[in-house]
Each structure stands twice: as C-alpha cells, then as structure tokens.
Design a protein around this motif. Sequence first.
Motif, PDB file in Angstrom:
ATOM      1  N   GLU A  34      31.352  60.643  -0.705  1.00  0.00           N
ATOM      2  CA  GLU A  34      30.514  60.856  -1.876  1.00  0.00           C
ATOM      3  C   GLU A  34      30.191  59.510  -2.504  1.00  0.00           C
ATOM      4  O   GLU A  34      31.032  58.624  -2.550  1.00  0.00           O
ATOM      5  CB  GLU A  34      31.239  61.723  -2.900  1.00  0.00           C
ATOM      6  CG  GLU A  34      31.468  63.128  -2.440  1.00  0.00           C
ATOM      7  CD  GLU A  34      32.221  63.958  -3.456  1.00  0.00           C
ATOM      8  OE1 GLU A  34      32.781  63.396  -4.421  1.00  0.00           O
ATOM      9  OE2 GLU A  34      32.254  65.178  -3.281  1.00  0.00           O
ATOM     10  N   SER A 102      28.091  61.942   2.489  1.00  0.00           N
ATOM     11  CA  SER A 102      28.030  63.399   2.593  1.00  0.00           C
ATOM     12  C   SER A 102      27.380  63.996   1.353  1.00  0.00           C
ATOM     13  O   SER A 102      26.724  65.026   1.435  1.00  0.00           O
ATOM     14  CB  SER A 102      29.428  63.993   2.789  1.00  0.00           C
ATOM     15  OG  SER A 102      30.260  63.667   1.696  1.00  0.00           O
ATOM     16  N   GLN A 103      27.580  63.331   0.207  1.00  0.00           N
ATOM     17  CA  GLN A 103      26.959  63.760  -1.039  1.00  0.00           C
ATOM     18  C   GLN A 103      26.565  62.532  -1.842  1.00  0.00           C
ATOM     19  O   GLN A 103      27.300  61.548  -1.870  1.00  0.00           O
ATOM     20  CB  GLN A 103      27.916  64.581  -1.897  1.00  0.00           C
ATOM     21  CG  GLN A 103      28.276  65.924  -1.336  1.00  0.00           C
ATOM     22  CD  GLN A 103      29.105  66.721  -2.326  1.00  0.00           C
ATOM     23  OE1 GLN A 103      28.780  66.778  -3.511  1.00  0.00           O
ATOM     24  NE2 GLN A 103      30.165  67.333  -1.835  1.00  0.00           N
ATOM     25  N   THR A 116      12.739  67.107  -5.744  1.00  0.00           N
ATOM     26  CA  THR A 116      13.442  68.036  -4.859  1.00  0.00           C
ATOM     27  C   THR A 116      12.711  68.180  -3.528  1.00  0.00           C
ATOM     28  O   THR A 116      13.333  68.151  -2.468  1.00  0.00           O
ATOM     29  CB  THR A 116      13.602  69.412  -5.533  1.00  0.00           C
ATOM     30  OG1 THR A 116      14.362  69.237  -6.736  1.00  0.00           O
ATOM     31  CG2 THR A 116      14.317  70.399  -4.642  1.00  0.00           C
ATOM     32  N   LEU A 120      14.490  67.327   0.160  1.00  0.00           N
ATOM     33  CA  LEU A 120      14.870  68.427   1.047  1.00  0.00           C
ATOM     34  C   LEU A 120      14.930  68.007   2.508  1.00  0.00           C
ATOM     35  O   LEU A 120      15.639  68.641   3.295  1.00  0.00           O
ATOM     36  CB  LEU A 120      13.935  69.624   0.856  1.00  0.00           C
ATOM     37  CG  LEU A 120      14.166  70.403  -0.439  1.00  0.00           C
ATOM     38  CD1 LEU A 120      13.157  71.535  -0.573  1.00  0.00           C
ATOM     39  CD2 LEU A 120      15.588  70.937  -0.524  1.00  0.00           C
ATOM     40  N   GLU A 122      16.352  65.371   3.436  1.00  0.00           N
ATOM     41  CA  GLU A 122      17.643  64.688   3.540  1.00  0.00           C
ATOM     42  C   GLU A 122      18.817  65.658   3.462  1.00  0.00           C
ATOM     43  O   GLU A 122      19.906  65.346   3.915  1.00  0.00           O
ATOM     44  CB  GLU A 122      17.786  63.661   2.409  1.00  0.00           C
ATOM     45  CG  GLU A 122      16.659  62.666   2.321  1.00  0.00           C
ATOM     46  CD  GLU A 122      16.666  61.667   3.461  1.00  0.00           C
ATOM     47  OE1 GLU A 122      17.732  61.446   4.071  1.00  0.00           O
ATOM     48  OE2 GLU A 122      15.608  61.097   3.740  1.00  0.00           O
ATOM     49  N   GLY A 123      18.611  66.808   2.819  1.00  0.00           N
ATOM     50  CA  GLY A 123      19.698  67.766   2.627  1.00  0.00           C
ATOM     51  C   GLY A 123      19.323  68.778   1.568  1.00  0.00           C
ATOM     52  O   GLY A 123      18.142  68.976   1.274  1.00  0.00           O
ATOM     53  N   SER A 124      20.327  69.399   0.977  1.00  0.00           N
ATOM     54  CA  SER A 124      20.062  70.366  -0.083  1.00  0.00           C
ATOM     55  C   SER A 124      20.325  69.717  -1.438  1.00  0.00           C
ATOM     56  O   SER A 124      21.135  68.795  -1.556  1.00  0.00           O
ATOM     57  CB  SER A 124      20.928  71.617   0.099  1.00  0.00           C
ATOM     58  OG  SER A 124      22.297  71.273   0.063  1.00  0.00           O
ATOM     59  N   VAL A 135      23.217  66.980  -1.083  1.00  0.00           N
ATOM     60  CA  VAL A 135      24.270  67.291  -0.108  1.00  0.00           C
ATOM     61  C   VAL A 135      23.661  67.215   1.280  1.00  0.00           C
ATOM     62  O   VAL A 135      22.688  67.912   1.584  1.00  0.00           O
ATOM     63  CB  VAL A 135      24.877  68.690  -0.343  1.00  0.00           C
ATOM     64  CG1 VAL A 135      25.963  68.994   0.681  1.00  0.00           C
ATOM     65  CG2 VAL A 135      25.416  68.793  -1.764  1.00  0.00           C
ATOM     66  N   ARG A 136      24.231  66.357   2.121  1.00  0.00           N
ATOM     67  CA  ARG A 136      23.731  66.199   3.486  1.00  0.00           C
ATOM     68  C   ARG A 136      23.973  67.485   4.270  1.00  0.00           C
ATOM     69  O   ARG A 136      25.028  68.079   4.198  1.00  0.00           O
ATOM     70  CB  ARG A 136      24.452  65.040   4.166  1.00  0.00           C
ATOM     71  CG  ARG A 136      23.983  64.805   5.585  1.00  0.00           C
ATOM     72  CD  ARG A 136      24.730  63.639   6.196  1.00  0.00           C
ATOM     73  NE  ARG A 136      23.792  62.553   6.384  1.00  0.00           N
ATOM     74  CZ  ARG A 136      24.131  61.301   6.593  1.00  0.00           C
ATOM     75  NH1 ARG A 136      25.391  60.948   6.607  1.00  0.00           N
ATOM     76  NH2 ARG A 136      23.210  60.381   6.771  1.00  0.00           N
ATOM     77  N   THR A 137      22.932  67.915   4.995  1.00  0.00           N
ATOM     78  CA  THR A 137      23.073  69.121   5.817  1.00  0.00           C
ATOM     79  C   THR A 137      23.004  68.768   7.275  1.00  0.00           C
ATOM     80  O   THR A 137      22.621  67.713   7.666  1.00  0.00           O
ATOM     81  CB  THR A 137      21.968  70.148   5.493  1.00  0.00           C
ATOM     82  OG1 THR A 137      20.689  69.505   5.553  1.00  0.00           O
ATOM     83  CG2 THR A 137      22.191  70.727   4.126  1.00  0.00           C
TER      84      THR A 137
END
Length: 137
Positions: A34, A102-103, A116, A120, A122-124, A135-137
Amino acid sequence: MTEAPTFRCPRRRSASLIPAIANRPPIEHIAGMEVCIIFDMAFHAQAAGAVWIVKSAKNRRWFDKQSDLDAGSAVFTPEGGEALGAILRSIWNVQEHYPDWSQIIVTGVATTKELTDELLVEGSVMVTERGFTLVRT
C-alpha cells in the motif's frame, strides 16, 4: 479534542531477505504493498510506510519529523496542470516508483466521474471518507 487518525501504509519488505527463485521476482513484487498519497496542504495525522505528501511548509515540517516512513517516501509537487491531471500524474508517478503496489490510498481530494473513469484501467476505485483508494485488480 479527538485524536488524529493514523494512516498506515505497510513498509515494503526488503528484496534481499526474500530472494528471487528461478527467474521469478522476489515475493515483494508478488505480494504488493500500500502507498499513501496525501494532498492535504496541512496534514497533521500520523502516517507510516510508503507516503507521498504534497509540498507545503507545514507538510515539510511534518515529513521531517517522521521516523516510520518507507525510504521511498517523499514530499512532492504535483505535476500535470489542472486538478485531474495533477492527481493522475501523481498516481502514475507512485506506480512507477512502487511497481509492486496493491493499493494507492489517496487523501485530501475527492474522486470525480472523470477521475474514476481514467483509473478503472488500473483497478477498482473505492470512495473513502477522506478521498479514495485505487485497488489493483
């Protein structure tokens, strides 16, 4: 008076302690971490781990007093022009410096639909009381 909140960004584990095996990256690159990006111009809470904080006289004094920050932590000047561009550029810079993120916890700014939509890929994006978390997905 209420106690200032603590922002905890875990320290990155040293790659030298967890060696790569058969061309695989060290565990730190798999597990992630993080990173906090703070846009508050007068941050006064506690923080630890990987922290990037926007440049201001108060934030410089705060940063200089910290002893529990990751070695890659920094006081930074946002790049990228207007608010949206500066926020995105800051997130992309953090991603370059911490490829195993990861975050990314962003405080001091609110998310917008445009922001946003850009993130998106890159992640959520989770909205928080003080900003948002990517948050990485």
